[in-house]
Each structure stands twice: as structure tokens, then as C-alpha cells.
Design a protein around this motif. Structure first.
Motif, PDB file in Angstrom:
ATOM      1  N   UNK A  43      60.877  45.163  30.306  1.00 50.83           N
ATOM      2  CA  UNK A  43      60.962  44.092  31.316  1.00 50.83           C
ATOM      3  C   UNK A  43      59.705  43.175  30.745  1.00 50.83           C
ATOM      4  N   UNK A  44      58.806  43.506  30.111  1.00 48.71           N
ATOM      5  CA  UNK A  44      57.839  42.747  29.543  1.00 48.71           C
ATOM      6  C   UNK A  44      58.552  42.020  28.366  1.00 48.71           C
TER       7      UNK A  44
ATOM      8  N   UNK B 201      71.429  35.915  27.563  1.00 45.57           N
ATOM      9  CA  UNK B 201      70.224  35.244  26.867  1.00 45.57           C
ATOM     10  C   UNK B 201      70.571  35.135  25.508  1.00 45.57           C
ATOM     11  N   UNK B 202      71.123  36.351  24.848  1.00 40.58           N
ATOM     12  CA  UNK B 202      71.557  36.405  23.504  1.00 40.58           C
ATOM     13  C   UNK B 202      72.425  35.172  23.322  1.00 40.58           C
ATOM     14  N   UNK B 203      73.498  34.983  24.243  1.00 42.74           N
ATOM     15  CA  UNK B 203      74.533  34.221  24.045  1.00 42.74           C
ATOM     16  C   UNK B 203      73.845  32.775  24.000  1.00 42.74           C
ATOM     17  N   UNK B 204      73.015  32.451  24.869  1.00 47.67           N
ATOM     18  CA  UNK B 204      72.462  31.210  24.994  1.00 47.67           C
ATOM     19  C   UNK B 204      71.722  30.772  23.592  1.00 47.67           C
ATOM     20  N   UNK B 205      71.214  31.834  22.800  1.00 45.74           N
ATOM     21  CA  UNK B 205      70.256  31.503  21.800  1.00 45.74           C
ATOM     22  C   UNK B 205      71.296  31.487  20.434  1.00 45.74           C
ATOM     23  N   UNK B 206      72.655  31.432  20.713  1.00 43.26           N
ATOM     24  CA  UNK B 206      73.676  31.752  19.375  1.00 43.26           C
ATOM     25  C   UNK B 206      74.630  30.770  19.674  1.00 43.26           C
TER      26      UNK B 206
ATOM     27  N   UNK C 206      60.555  36.836  26.220  1.00 44.37           N
ATOM     28  CA  UNK C 206      61.732  35.903  25.354  1.00 44.37           C
ATOM     29  C   UNK C 206      62.091  36.912  23.956  1.00 44.37           C
ATOM     30  N   UNK C 207      61.493  38.056  24.175  1.00 44.91           N
ATOM     31  CA  UNK C 207      61.793  38.921  22.932  1.00 44.91           C
ATOM     32  C   UNK C 207      63.004  39.844  23.165  1.00 44.91           C
ATOM     33  N   UNK C 208      64.244  39.118  23.310  1.00 44.91           N
ATOM     34  CA  UNK C 208      65.367  39.704  23.957  1.00 44.91           C
ATOM     35  C   UNK C 208      65.961  40.906  23.217  1.00 44.91           C
ATOM     36  N   UNK C 209      65.890  40.936  21.514  1.00 39.74           N
ATOM     37  CA  UNK C 209      65.997  41.896  20.715  1.00 39.74           C
ATOM     38  C   UNK C 209      65.406  43.116  21.006  1.00 39.74           C
ATOM     39  N   UNK C 210      64.259  43.021  21.272  1.00 37.98           N
ATOM     40  CA  UNK C 210      63.088  44.171  21.230  1.00 37.98           C
ATOM     41  C   UNK C 210      63.404  44.641  22.912  1.00 37.98           C
TER      42      UNK C 210
END
Length: 622
Positions: A325-326, A453-458, A331-335
């Protein structure tokens, strides 16, 4: 936040209030090297007051070496009891179990009932520290039964009341628990047993916190803190400071909570209590998370994972969930995805254990109620024996009264058993609904959230959007099936037939697969409970989907009939079939077999190349 609560049973602690001069005096006696029982007693006393684990173990083992030459069972028992308490206090469960068992066996050889009860209490506390509440409850009840028979000893009587209070606390009977703890508190004050008084106040604080009576909880914890400070009992001090911090957290006084957590951590580190450290780290991490100081929160959750690794899966699971959650917030989506996957693995393993323990917990509640009824019956029997010297007519009257009492208890036992069975069934249904909502819907929503969120950054996000569409459709279908399965209007097989026919048409007709649906008229009046109806329908869905996707069939035959007290569902397709001995089972076949086993049904699967596939399920209805 983690879902934990602790029930601790009264036991003597390894930490006692002795000055350095007392230890020096004992060492001077030890240096006289007389090798008699006095030296053994000195070694046992040194073991009980030492704050250093290695030194304490050495003292106890030196005492055991001397005892072998004296053949003194009482001193040998004291050494084993001391080692049990020592290992319990620093969370070494295997060693505590080993020495506890040796102490119980030795105490039984010369009839020391007090010692047997005391060791049962220590072992119960070890089970609590390892989250095995059912076995802990068994140990506490065993101790209470022994101590209840020793009414000439007020300390033992106080311990018995405290143990019963703890059992009631575990069963969430808070009013009864408070009543027993107050009786124990009254006796401990009368005999000036400070350790018992501190324990009673500490437990009352826990009960009041559960009831959200925060002012009363604070008063009880402060009383306990005052006593343990005077006794210099660091093990208990660390616990109470953590409890006070939790009270401040509950009332949104986060800075005050951090102060108390800091005190608890300092004490638990000084006595090398790793289990306590893990809980304090988690509490501090949660507090910094609420205060939005994410770097500190991450650091403390990482410390929690290190301290709890392999010992406390609940703390590990909650730490990974909080870290996910943190990471999302930062914004650390991969982690976040990495933490979420680790959380999901732990959640799935723990959920299975929790589901298996529901029936055991409900049975423990019933056994405790039955045990109290048996105790009441024994008390009545004793009263009858004491009045046996009276006239014959009075004896006959008391005998008749006893029969009425026994009959009443047996009727009550039957009612209690039925009530708890109904509660167990309701609890299992609630667990299943909660599990489905949490696992299917919750996990899917979390995956959609992260992938979006990953899709928004690709730039190339088509594959992620396709997965989101697939997951959304699957979630809508799961929700529809869940709502249908728990609707009481769908209890009859007749309603299930309607839904089966709709589903078969929806899946097979677009594939140009012919199908026929045959059923006995008698099956339409059959009533199925929620679990059987849901599992049978999901097996049917899986079979239809498999036929449509893989069988290359042109026709599917479906039959639903009553056969020898069972409801039989049979599906046969004329597809290509396969050799079951050479093809590895997929998740679909495994899921169908697992669902059938869960509702105690018979599941068979027959397939041969060129001869199609037949699936049969027989669900008991009697």
C-alpha cells in the motif's frame, strides 16, 4: 492492522526482584564448594534471577548434575520447572515443551499436583506464543481442573479463577471473564501475591480494550505497570508498555503511542525477546504509516519481516500488505506488485489453515461449556455425599433431585451441541463468503488497479487493457454466481435446473454444439444447502466450459437424476476424448474433484481417445 489478541495464563516469571547484592551473596555461598543440597538450591535461585539466558541455563544444568548424586526428586523437579519457565519467557518453544514434559512426568511420580498444574500453565503460555490457541486452551483447562480440587491453598484457588477467566476471555465471554478475574484479583490482594495482582490487572486491561472501555483499560494497565516496575519484571513490563501504546493508537494519540512503543522496544531488546520485538516493530510501522512518514514506516515494517520471519506468518503477511500500500502511494508500482504477490502467497496459506480451524474452535467452545456443566454436576455430587449421613428419607429426596439435575444437564448438553453445530455451519458459510469476496474480488480489483497504473505509464498498453477487460468480466461472473448461491429462493433443484439450462445454452449454442438435458421430475422438489448447490453448479460450469473449449464435440448429453439417496449429475460429450494415463490433469479437473470432495460427494471422470468424455458427480441428499 494485524488481527491478533493474546491470552496469557498466570505463571511465575523468570524475572524476579533481586538486588545485585543478593546475587553476590548467593555466588559467595556457591564458591564454598560444599556440594550439598544448599548449593543446589543456590544454583536454582541464581538461575531464576539471572537476566542472562546462557548463564541461567548453565546454573540449572549445574544444579541437575549435583542432584544426580542426591537423588532428590523435589530439587530435580524444581530444575526442570525453572528451565521450562526460562525457555517460555524468551520464546524457545521446543526447549520449553521438552523440559515441561519431563517436569510433568517427574511430578506425577510423587503426586505433586501443584507442580503438574504449574507446568500445564507454562506449556499453555508457550502454545499461546506460537498461536496454537486450541492446544493452549486444553492446557489451561487441565491446570484449572487440578487447582480447583486444591481449595485449601488460596494461591492455587486464585490461579484456578484466573485460568477460568482466561478461558472465558478466549471464548469472548467478556462479562464472565471480568467476574472471574475480579475474584482472582481479590484473593491475590488478600494473600499479597504481587505477581498475581499485576497479572490480573494486565488481563483486565486487555478485556476492557476489547470492550472499547479505554478509560478502564488505561487504569488497569497503569496498576499493572506500577507493580511490574516495583518487581523489575522486564518481560511483563515490555508487554504492558506495548499494550498502553496500543490504547493510545486506538484513541488516535499517535505521538503518545510512539513513546510507549519506544519504551517497550528498549526493554524487549534488553532481554533479547525477538517475538516481542516483532510486535513492537509492527506497531511502530503502523503508527508512522498513519502519520504519513513513509520512509520510517517502511524501515519498521522491514524490521518486522526480519524479526517475524518463519515464526509469525500473520505479522509477515500484514507487513507485506502495508508495504504494498505504501509503495502504491509513493508511485513505486513495480515494488508494490512484488510486495502484493508475497502478501498473496502468505494469505492463501493462512486462509487454508484458518478455514480448517473454524470447526475446531467451535468444538472447543462446546467442550468448554460441557466441561463447566460437568464441574457443576460434580459439585452437586459432593453435596449429596456430605448429606449422606442424614436420614434415609432425605437421602432419597436428594437422589431424586440429582436425577432431575442430571437430566437437565443432559438436555442442556444436547441443546448446546446443536446450537454450536448451527453456529459452526453459519461461521463456515460466512468464512466462505468472506474468502470468495477477499480472494476472487479483492485480488482481482488489486490486480486491475496495479495493471491500470502500469498501463498508464507505458505507451504499448493494449495487453494490460485486455487483461483488465478479462479480469472485470470474470469478477462480474463470480459476483453473479455468489449472489445466486446464497439467495434462499434458489434452494430447490428446480431453480438450479433453470440456471444450468441458461448457462448451457449460453456456452454451447454459439459453438453449434447440440445438447439435451434430461432429469427426473422427483429432483425438482429436492432442497440443497448453500455449499452443495454452489459446488454442484460450479462443477457443472467447469464441465460445460471444458466440453466447449477442448472436446471438439458436436453433442453434449446432460442428466440430473435421483439415485439411491443421492443427486447424480452426469455429462457426456462425443468429442475427441483423451488418454487420462498420459495427459496431466489441468486445474479444471482438479477444481472439480476438490469441490466434490468438499461437499462429501463422489466424483468420477472417464475419457478415452475417440470415445468422448464422461463426468459424474453424486451428491448425498439424506
Amino acid at each position: 492492522m494485524a488481527r491478533y489478541f493474546f491470552v496469557f495464563v498466570l505463571a511465575s516469571s523468570v524475572f524476579k526482584c533481586f538486588s545485585q547484592s543478593t546475587e553476590d551473596s548467593l555466588l559467595s555461598i556457591l564458591n564454598q564448594d560444599k556440594r550439598d543440597t544448599t548449593q543446589v538450591r543456590v544454583l536454582l535461585e541464581l538461575g531464576s534471577i539471572s537476566d542472562n539466558y546462557e548463564k541461567a541455563v548453565l546454573y540449572y544444568h549445574q544444579a541437575l548434575l549435583l542432584i544426580t548424586s542426591f537423588k532428590n526428586k523435589e530439587l530435580e523437579l524444581a530444575a526442570y520447572q525453572g528451565l521450562t519457565k526460562l525457555n517460555r519467557s524468551i520464546s524457545h518453544p521446543d526447549s520449553a515443551f521438552y523440559y515441561g514434559e519431563k517436569a510433568i512426568q517427574l511430578a506425577k511420580t510423587f503426586g505433586n499436583a501443584n507442580a503438574v498444574a504449574d507446568v500445564h500453565i507454562d506449556i499453555g503460555n508457550v502454545y499461546l506464543n506460537t498461536y496454537n490457541y486450541i492446544k493452549a486452551l486444553s492446557e489451561f483447562i487441565a491446570a484449572a481442573e487440578i487447582l480447583d480440587s486444591l481449595k485449601s491453598n488460596p494461591k492455587s484457588q486464585m490461579t484456578a479463577y484466573a485460568n477460568i477467566g482466561n478461558v472465558q476471555f478466549l471464548l469472548e465471554n467478556y462479562d464472565k471473564s471480568i467476574d472471574y478475574m475480579n475474584q482472582a484479583l481479590l484473593i491475590s490482594k488478600e494473600i499479597k501475591y504481587d505477581l498475581g495482582t499485576g497479572y490480573c490487572y494486565k488481563t483486565l486491561g486487555r478485556i476492557y480494550r476489547k470492550q472499547k472501555k479505554f478509560d478502564l483499560a488505561t487504569q488497569a494497565y497503569q496498576e499493572s505497570l506500577f507493580i511490574y516496575t516495583r518487581l523489575d519484571n522486564k518481560y511483563q513490563l515490555a508487554e504492558v508498555q506495548l499494550s498502553l501504546g496500543n490504547l493510545y493508537f486506538d484513541t488516535n494519540q499517535f505521538n503518545e503511542a510512539l513513546v510507549e512503543y519506544g519504551k517497550s522496544l528498549s526493554i524487549s531488546k534488553s532481554i533479547q525477546n525477538d517475538n516481542q520485538n516483532a510486535f513492537v516493530y509492527a506497531a511502530i510501522g503502523a503508527t508512522w504509516n498513519v502519520l504519513e512518514n513513509y520512509p520510517k514506516a517502511i524501515a519498521y515494517f522491514d524490521s518486522t519481516l526480519t524479526a517475524a520471519k518463519g515464526a509469525n506468518p500473520y505479522l509477515e503477511m500484514d507487513s507485506y500488505q502495508n508495504l504494498a500500500e505504501i509503495s502504491e502511494k509513493l508511485g513505486a508500482h513495480k515494488q508494490a506488485l512484488v510486495h502484493f504477490k508475497r502478501y498473496s502467497v502468505l494469505r492463501d496459506s493462512i486462509t487454508g489453515l484458518e478455514n480448517r480451524s473454524v470447526a475446531e474452535e467451535m468444538e472447543a467452545k462446546y467442550q468448554n461449556t460441557a466441561k463447566q456443566n460437568e464441574i457443576e454436576l460434580l459439585k452437586k455430587d459432593k453435596e449429596l455425599q456430605e448429606q449422606g449421613r442424614k436420614a434415609y428419607t432425605i437421602l432419597i429426596s436428594l437422589g431424586l433431585i440429582s436425577i432431575v439435575i442430571i437430566s437437565t444437564l443432559l438436555i442442556n448438553r444436547y441443546r448446546v451441541m446443536n446450537r454450536f453445530k448451527r453456529q459452526a455451519e453459519l461461521e463456515r458459510m460466512r468464512q466462505n463468503i468472506a474468502r470468495d469476496l477477499h480472494d476472487d474480488i479483492g485480488s482481482t480489483l488489486s490486480s486491475i488497479n496495479i495493471m491500470s497504473k502500469v498501463a498508464m505509464n507505458q505507451a504499448d498498453n493494449l495487453s494490460h487493457l485486455q487483461k483488465i477487460s478479462t479480469y472485470s468480466s470474470r469478477m462480474m461472473e463470480s459476483m453473479s454466481d455468489m449472489v445466486w448461491s446464497i439467495n434462499p429462493e434458489n434452494d430447490s433443484v428446480d431453480q438450479m435446473l433453470v440456471k444450468m439450462k441458461e448457462f448451457a445454452a449460453e456456452i454451447l449454442e454459439p459453438k453449434n454444439i447440440q445438447y439435451d438435458f434430461q432429469h427426473d421430475e422427483a429432483v425438482t422438489e429436492i432442497k440443497l444447502d448453500v455449499e452443495k448447490r454452489k459446488s454442484l453448479f460450479l462443477i457443472f460450469k467447469e464441465a460445460i466450459n471444458n466440453a466447449a473449449k477442448y472436446s471438439e464435440a458436436t453433442k453434449v448429453s446432460i442428466g440430473l437424476n435421483r439415485v439411491n439417496g443421492s443427486l447424480q449429475l452426469m455429462l457426456h460429450d462425443n468429442g475427441k476424448g483423451f488418454d487420462a494415463s498420459t495427459v496431466v490433469r489441468g486445474n479444471g479437473l482438479k477444481n472439480m474433484a476438490a469441490r466434490a470432495q468438499a461437499i462429501k460427494s463422489t466424483w468420477t471422470h472417464v475419457s478415452e481417445p475417440g470415445k468422448g468424455t464422461t463426468i459424474s458427480v453424486q451428491v448425498p441428499i439424506t
